[in-house]
Design a protein around this motif. Structure first.
Motif, PDB file in Angstrom:
ATOM      1  N   ARG A  17       0.867  -1.180   0.000  1.00 20.93           N
ATOM      2  CA  ARG A  17       0.000   0.000   0.000  1.00 20.93           C
ATOM      3  C   ARG A  17       0.904   1.229   0.000  1.00 20.93           C
ATOM      4  O   ARG A  17       1.797   1.352   0.834  1.00 20.93           O
ATOM      5  N   VAL A  18       0.639   2.134  -0.922  1.00 23.64           N
ATOM      6  CA  VAL A  18       1.570   3.252  -1.111  1.00 23.64           C
ATOM      7  C   VAL A  18       0.837   4.556  -1.439  1.00 23.64           C
ATOM      8  O   VAL A  18      -0.342   4.556  -1.811  1.00 23.64           O
ATOM      9  N   ILE A  19       1.590   5.632  -1.307  1.00 26.77           N
ATOM     10  CA  ILE A  19       1.182   6.914  -1.885  1.00 26.77           C
ATOM     11  C   ILE A  19       2.305   7.375  -2.813  1.00 26.77           C
ATOM     12  O   ILE A  19       3.439   6.905  -2.699  1.00 26.77           O
ATOM     13  N   VAL A  20       1.965   8.274  -3.716  1.00 24.32           N
ATOM     14  CA  VAL A  20       2.948   8.781  -4.675  1.00 24.32           C
ATOM     15  C   VAL A  20       3.162  10.260  -4.402  1.00 24.32           C
ATOM     16  O   VAL A  20       2.209  11.038  -4.362  1.00 24.32           O
ATOM     17  N   GLU A  21       4.416  10.624  -4.174  1.00 20.90           N
ATOM     18  CA  GLU A  21       4.756  12.055  -4.076  1.00 20.90           C
ATOM     19  C   GLU A  21       4.883  12.575  -5.503  1.00 20.90           C
ATOM     20  O   GLU A  21       5.713  12.091  -6.271  1.00 20.90           O
ATOM     21  N   PRO A  22       4.047  13.562  -5.879  1.00 23.59           N
ATOM     22  CA  PRO A  22       3.871  13.826  -7.313  1.00 23.59           C
ATOM     23  C   PRO A  22       4.917  14.735  -7.969  1.00 23.59           C
ATOM     24  O   PRO A  22       4.961  14.811  -9.191  1.00 23.59           O
ATOM     25  N   GLY A  23       5.749  15.400  -7.182  1.00 19.24           N
ATOM     26  CA  GLY A  23       6.748  16.288  -7.797  1.00 19.24           C
ATOM     27  C   GLY A  23       8.011  15.504  -8.111  1.00 19.24           C
ATOM     28  O   GLY A  23       8.827  15.253  -7.225  1.00 19.24           O
ATOM     29  N   LEU A  24       8.161  15.095  -9.371  1.00 20.52           N
ATOM     30  CA  LEU A  24       9.316  14.283  -9.753  1.00 20.52           C
ATOM     31  C   LEU A  24      10.475  15.225 -10.061  1.00 20.52           C
ATOM     32  O   LEU A  24      10.669  15.654 -11.193  1.00 20.52           O
ATOM     33  N   ALA A  25      11.239  15.573  -9.020  1.00 18.55           N
ATOM     34  CA  ALA A  25      12.368  16.494  -9.185  1.00 18.55           C
ATOM     35  C   ALA A  25      13.542  15.740  -9.795  1.00 18.55           C
ATOM     36  O   ALA A  25      13.619  14.516  -9.707  1.00 18.55           O
ATOM     37  N   CYS A  26      14.470  16.500 -10.407  1.00 25.54           N
ATOM     38  CA  CYS A  26      15.526  15.843 -11.194  1.00 25.54           C
ATOM     39  C   CYS A  26      16.578  15.173 -10.313  1.00 25.54           C
ATOM     40  O   CYS A  26      17.212  14.213 -10.732  1.00 25.54           O
TER      41      CYS A  26
END
Ligand SMILES: [Zn+2]
Ligand SMILES: [Zn+2]
Length: 352
Positions: free
Chosen positions: A87-96
C-alpha cells in the motif's frame, strides 16, 4: 507489453473524459501503481476551468490527479524495498535530483521538476500509473487509502508552517479554510500555535476548521476579521499570517492582519498575475514576507504524524465520487464550491 487502462483525461478547458490509455510495463527504477483514491485539488479545478495553471498550459490531453493512494502492482528492475501488493502513496513532484536546488534539498524548487497531473506530465487519475520508485512512500496499515490520498495536501500544510516559522504560543491567522487552509491549520496546531484564526467566505469549511481546532473562525461576510484579530492580540495583530487563497483581497488583508515585525507567508497561487502591495509598509513595519511552494521532505513526516493520530486527514473530505463519474464530479465540485470542501475520486479495487 502495455496494459489498457481507463484514465480521467482533460481534453481541453472544461472538457473532461474517461479515455482508455496504454500503461507500459515498469522500466528500471519504476513501479506501476493502481490508485484507489485520488483527491480533486484546487489546481485540478484551475486546469479544468482554464486549461492552465500559472505557466503550465495544457498543450495536449492530460491525465489529471496528483493526490493518490493505491497498491503497487508491478515492480521494475533495480527497485528495492517495494513489492507488488504494497500500500503506497505517490509524491507527485518528480524532481531531477541533479540540479543545485535538488542537491541542497530544496527539491520543491527544482526547475526541471515534472509534476504528475500538471502539464505536460500525466497524473494519477487512472486505473494504473507508472512512476519512479523513489517518489513512492509506503503507507502504514493504520492509515486508510483516503487518508493516504490526503498526505499530499497535508505535506503542503507542514511545509507552509515550517516556512512561516510558527513557534509555540504564537497567534496564527490562516486566510482560507479550503483543504490546504485546513491542513495548514492542523500543522500549525501540531507546532504549538496558541491562538489560531481561520478565515473563509463559506460556512461549511469554517465548521470543519472549528472541529479541527481553530480558536476562532471568521466569515468576513458576517464579521470584520481585522477587529477580531485586534481584539485577540491587544490591538497588535497576528504574529503570523498565512495566505492560502490566492485572491487579491486576501493577499492585501494579510498585511492588515499581521503585527509589526510579524511574518506573512504566501501559499495561494493568485489568479491575478500582478497584485500591488506597499513595499514601504513592509520595510517600515519590519515585516517578513515569505512564500511556501509545495513541499520537500514532508511526506515521511506527514505519514508519521498521521499514523500517530496527530492529524485528522479525513475531516476535510465532504464528497466522494466514483471513478466512472469523474467528469460529472468536476462539474459538481466547480458549481458547488461553498458546499464541497474536499472531493475525492474512488477507484474500484481491480485495475481496469
Ligand atoms: Zn494538490
Ligand atoms: Zn532538480
Amino acid at each position: 507489453m502495455a496494459t489498457r487502462v481507463d484514465a480521467v483525461v482533460l481534453q481541453n478547458a472544461g472538457r473532461l473524459e474517461i479515455e482508455t490509455r496504454d500503461c507500459a510495463d515498469p522500466g528500471p527504477g519504476e513501479v506501476v501503481v493502481a490508485p484507489r483514491v485520488v483527491g480533486i485539488c484546487g489546481s485540478d479545478l484551475h486546469l479544468y476551468k482554464e486549461g492552465r495553471i500559472g505557466d503550465s498550459i495544457l498543450q495536449r490531453p492530460l491525465v489529471l490527479g496528483h493526490e493518490a493512494a493505491g497498491r503497487v502492482v508491478a515492480v521494475g528492475p533495480g527497485v528495492d524495498g517495494l513489492r507488488a501488493g504494497d500500500r503506497v502513496i505517490v509524491e507527485p513532484g518528480l524532481a531531477c535530483g541533479e540540479c543545485r536546488l535538488c542537491r541542497l534539498g530544496h527539491y520543491n524548487l527544482c526547475p526541471n521538476v515534472r509534476f504528475l497531473g500538471i502539464p505536460p506530465t500525466d497524473g494519477l487519475m487512472a486505473g494504473l500509473a507508472c512512476v519512479p520508485a523513489r517518489w513512492v512512500h509506503r503507507l502504514p496499515d493504520s492509515l486508510s487509502d483516503e487518508a493516504g490520498a490526503m498526505i499530499e495536501p497535508f505535506a503542503v500544510g507542514l511545509q507552509a508552517v515550517e516556512e512561516a516559522g510558527v513557534k509555540p504560543g504564537e497567534t496564527v491567522v490562516i486566510l482560507g479554510a479550503g483543504p490546504i487552509g485546513l491542513m495548514i491549520l492542523q500543522a500549525a496546531r501540531i507546532r504549538g500555535a496558541g491562538t489560531i484564526v481561520s478565515i473563509d467566505l463559506a460556512e461549511r469549511p469554517l465548521a470543519v476548521a472549528s472541529q479541527l481546532g481553530a480558536t476562532v473562525t471568521v466569515n468576513p461576510r458576517l464579521a470584520d476579521p481585522l477587529s477580531i484579530v485586534r481584539d485577540l492580540t491587544d490591538g497588535e495583530g497576528a504574529d503570523v499570517v498565512i495566505e492560502a487563497v490566492g485572491a487579491t483581497p486576501t493577499i492585501r488583508q494579510a498585511f492588515d492582519l499581521v503585527r509589526r515585525g510579524g511574518r506573512i507567508t504566501l501559499v495561494g497561487i493568485a489568479w491575478e498575475p500582478v497584485i500591488p502591495i506597499s513595499t514601504n509598509r513592509i520595510v517600515r513595519s519590519g515585516l517578513q514576507v515569505r512564500s511556501s511552494f509545495r513541499y520537500a521532505h514532508q511526506h515521511p513526516v506527514a505519514i508519521t504524524l498521521a499514523s500517530a493520530g496527530r492529524v485528522d486527514l479525513l475531516a476535510p473530505i465532504t464528497h466522494r465520487f466514483e471513478f466512472d463519474r469523474a467528469p460529472d464530479a468536476f462539474r459538481y465540485v466547480e458549481q458547488r464550491k461553498d458546499e464541497v470542501v474536499k472531493g475525492v475520486i474512488e477507484l474500484e479495487a481491480s485495475a481496469r
